[in-house]
Write a protein that holds these residues in place. Structure first.
Motif, PDB file in Angstrom:
ATOM      1  N   UNK A  12       0.830  -1.200   0.000  1.00  0.00           N
ATOM      2  CA  UNK A  12       0.000   0.000   0.000  1.00  0.00           C
ATOM      3  C   UNK A  12       0.868   1.256   0.000  1.00  0.00           C
ATOM      4  N   UNK A  13       1.905   1.261   0.840  1.00  0.00           N
ATOM      5  CA  UNK A  13       2.827   2.403   0.867  1.00  0.00           C
ATOM      6  C   UNK A  13       3.522   2.582  -0.480  1.00  0.00           C
ATOM      7  N   UNK A  14       3.905   1.490  -1.098  1.00  0.00           N
ATOM      8  CA  UNK A  14       4.559   1.554  -2.399  1.00  0.00           C
ATOM      9  C   UNK A  14       3.609   2.119  -3.453  1.00  0.00           C
ATOM     10  N   UNK A  15       2.367   1.700  -3.427  1.00  0.00           N
ATOM     11  CA  UNK A  15       1.388   2.227  -4.382  1.00  0.00           C
ATOM     12  C   UNK A  15       1.178   3.725  -4.166  1.00  0.00           C
ATOM     13  N   UNK A  16       1.111   4.152  -2.910  1.00  0.00           N
ATOM     14  CA  UNK A  16       0.946   5.580  -2.624  1.00  0.00           C
ATOM     15  C   UNK A  16       2.168   6.371  -3.087  1.00  0.00           C
ATOM     16  N   UNK A  17       3.348   5.812  -2.885  1.00  0.00           N
ATOM     17  CA  UNK A  17       4.574   6.486  -3.319  1.00  0.00           C
ATOM     18  C   UNK A  17       4.617   6.604  -4.841  1.00  0.00           C
ATOM     19  N   UNK A  18       4.215   5.559  -5.529  1.00  0.00           N
ATOM     20  CA  UNK A  18       4.179   5.616  -7.002  1.00  0.00           C
ATOM     21  C   UNK A  18       3.179   6.668  -7.474  1.00  0.00           C
ATOM     22  N   UNK A  19       2.026   6.713  -6.813  1.00  0.00           N
ATOM     23  CA  UNK A  19       1.021   7.715  -7.174  1.00  0.00           C
ATOM     24  C   UNK A  19       1.580   9.118  -6.964  1.00  0.00           C
ATOM     25  N   UNK A  20       2.230   9.339  -5.818  1.00  0.00           N
ATOM     26  CA  UNK A  20       2.821  10.655  -5.537  1.00  0.00           C
ATOM     27  C   UNK A  20       3.889  11.006  -6.565  1.00  0.00           C
ATOM     28  N   UNK A  21       4.708  10.033  -6.928  1.00  0.00           N
ATOM     29  CA  UNK A  21       5.759  10.278  -7.915  1.00  0.00           C
ATOM     30  C   UNK A  21       5.157  10.673  -9.258  1.00  0.00           C
ATOM     31  N   UNK A  22       4.146   9.957  -9.695  1.00  0.00           N
ATOM     32  CA  UNK A  22       3.502  10.290 -10.975  1.00  0.00           C
ATOM     33  C   UNK A  22       2.836  11.661 -10.915  1.00  0.00           C
ATOM     34  N   UNK A  23       2.204  11.984  -9.791  1.00  0.00           N
ATOM     35  CA  UNK A  23       1.569  13.303  -9.650  1.00  0.00           C
ATOM     36  C   UNK A  23       2.630  14.397  -9.692  1.00  0.00           C
ATOM     37  N   UNK A  24       3.748  14.177  -9.037  1.00  0.00           N
ATOM     38  CA  UNK A  24       4.833  15.159  -9.050  1.00  0.00           C
ATOM     39  C   UNK A  24       5.388  15.329 -10.454  1.00  0.00           C
ATOM     40  N   UNK A  25       5.537  14.241 -11.179  1.00  0.00           N
ATOM     41  CA  UNK A  25       6.026  14.330 -12.563  1.00  0.00           C
ATOM     42  C   UNK A  25       5.043  15.106 -13.442  1.00  0.00           C
ATOM     43  N   UNK A  26       3.749  14.836 -13.264  1.00  0.00           N
ATOM     44  CA  UNK A  26       2.747  15.566 -14.051  1.00  0.00           C
ATOM     45  C   UNK A  26       2.785  17.059 -13.722  1.00  0.00           C
ATOM     46  N   UNK A  27       2.919  17.376 -12.458  1.00  0.00           N
ATOM     47  CA  UNK A  27       2.995  18.787 -12.057  1.00  0.00           C
ATOM     48  C   UNK A  27       4.244  19.453 -12.639  1.00  0.00           C
ATOM     49  N   UNK A  28       5.353  18.731 -12.595  1.00  0.00           N
ATOM     50  CA  UNK A  28       6.598  19.261 -13.156  1.00  0.00           C
ATOM     51  C   UNK A  28       6.445  19.511 -14.648  1.00  0.00           C
ATOM     52  N   UNK A  29       5.896  18.529 -15.355  1.00  0.00           N
ATOM     53  CA  UNK A  29       5.713  18.672 -16.807  1.00  0.00           C
ATOM     54  C   UNK A  29       4.760  19.806 -17.124  1.00  0.00           C
ATOM     55  N   UNK A  30       3.705  19.955 -16.327  1.00  0.00           N
ATOM     56  CA  UNK A  30       2.760  21.051 -16.555  1.00  0.00           C
ATOM     57  C   UNK A  30       3.428  22.392 -16.301  1.00  0.00           C
ATOM     58  N   UNK A  31       4.272  22.467 -15.270  1.00  0.00           N
ATOM     59  CA  UNK A  31       4.979  23.722 -14.985  1.00  0.00           C
ATOM     60  C   UNK A  31       5.958  24.047 -16.103  1.00  0.00           C
ATOM     61  N   UNK A  32       6.640  23.034 -16.648  1.00  0.00           N
ATOM     62  CA  UNK A  32       7.574  23.239 -17.761  1.00  0.00           C
ATOM     63  C   UNK A  32       6.836  23.750 -18.986  1.00  0.00           C
ATOM     64  N   UNK A  33       5.689  23.118 -19.271  1.00  0.00           N
ATOM     65  CA  UNK A  33       4.898  23.531 -20.435  1.00  0.00           C
ATOM     66  C   UNK A  33       4.398  24.964 -20.279  1.00  0.00           C
ATOM     67  N   UNK A  34       3.984  25.319 -19.074  1.00  0.00           N
ATOM     68  CA  UNK A  34       3.476  26.676 -18.844  1.00  0.00           C
ATOM     69  C   UNK A  34       4.596  27.695 -18.930  1.00  0.00           C
ATOM     70  N   UNK A  35       5.788  27.336 -18.484  1.00  0.00           N
ATOM     71  CA  UNK A  35       6.934  28.258 -18.536  1.00  0.00           C
ATOM     72  C   UNK A  35       7.472  28.384 -19.966  1.00  0.00           C
ATOM     73  N   UNK A  36       7.306  27.363 -20.735  1.00  0.00           N
ATOM     74  CA  UNK A  36       7.815  27.384 -22.114  1.00  0.00           C
ATOM     75  C   UNK A  36       6.943  28.130 -23.071  1.00  0.00           C
ATOM     76  N   UNK A  37       5.754  28.493 -22.718  1.00  0.00           N
ATOM     77  CA  UNK A  37       4.819  29.184 -23.620  1.00  0.00           C
ATOM     78  C   UNK A  37       5.112  30.627 -23.739  1.00  0.00           C
TER      79      UNK A  37
END
Length: 91
Positions: A66-91
């Motif tokens: 369960x902890x591993x699944x939560x950590x994976x979810x957090x990692x993916x959410x952080x990656x999505x946020x990072x990618x969204x921030x990069x896309x917004x900064x690149x515009x």
């Protein structure tokens, strides 16, 4: 200890076969029972101990998964946020 689970173990963690063996030993004449019953008591004690240890290990593994699944979810959410921030900064 007549209640058994689907794995054939009594509710206390003792396999049904050991419970049946204990009952047969109790039916022996007193001389034979006195010789074998202490050994059976030790076997039952060890079976209960192993059952408890196995239950603890299973619970710990379930918590780890369960902890591993939560950590994976957090990692993916952080990656999505990072990618969204990069896309917004690149515009």
């Amino acid at each position: 200890m007549s209640a058994t689970t689907t794995t054939g173990q009594a509710a206390s963690g003792v396999p049904a076969e050991l419970t049946a063996l204990r009952d047969r030993i109790r039916a022996l004449p007193p001389e034979a029972r006195a010789e074998v019953e202490p050994l059976m008591d030790e076997v039952l004690e060890q079976a209960v101990y192993r059952s408890r240890v196995l239950t603890l290990a299973r619970d710990a593994l379930a918590r780890y998964r369960l902890d591993l699944a939560a950590t994976r979810f957090d990692l993916e959410a952080t990656r999505r946020e990072r990618d969204a921030a990069r896309d917004a900064a690149g515009r």
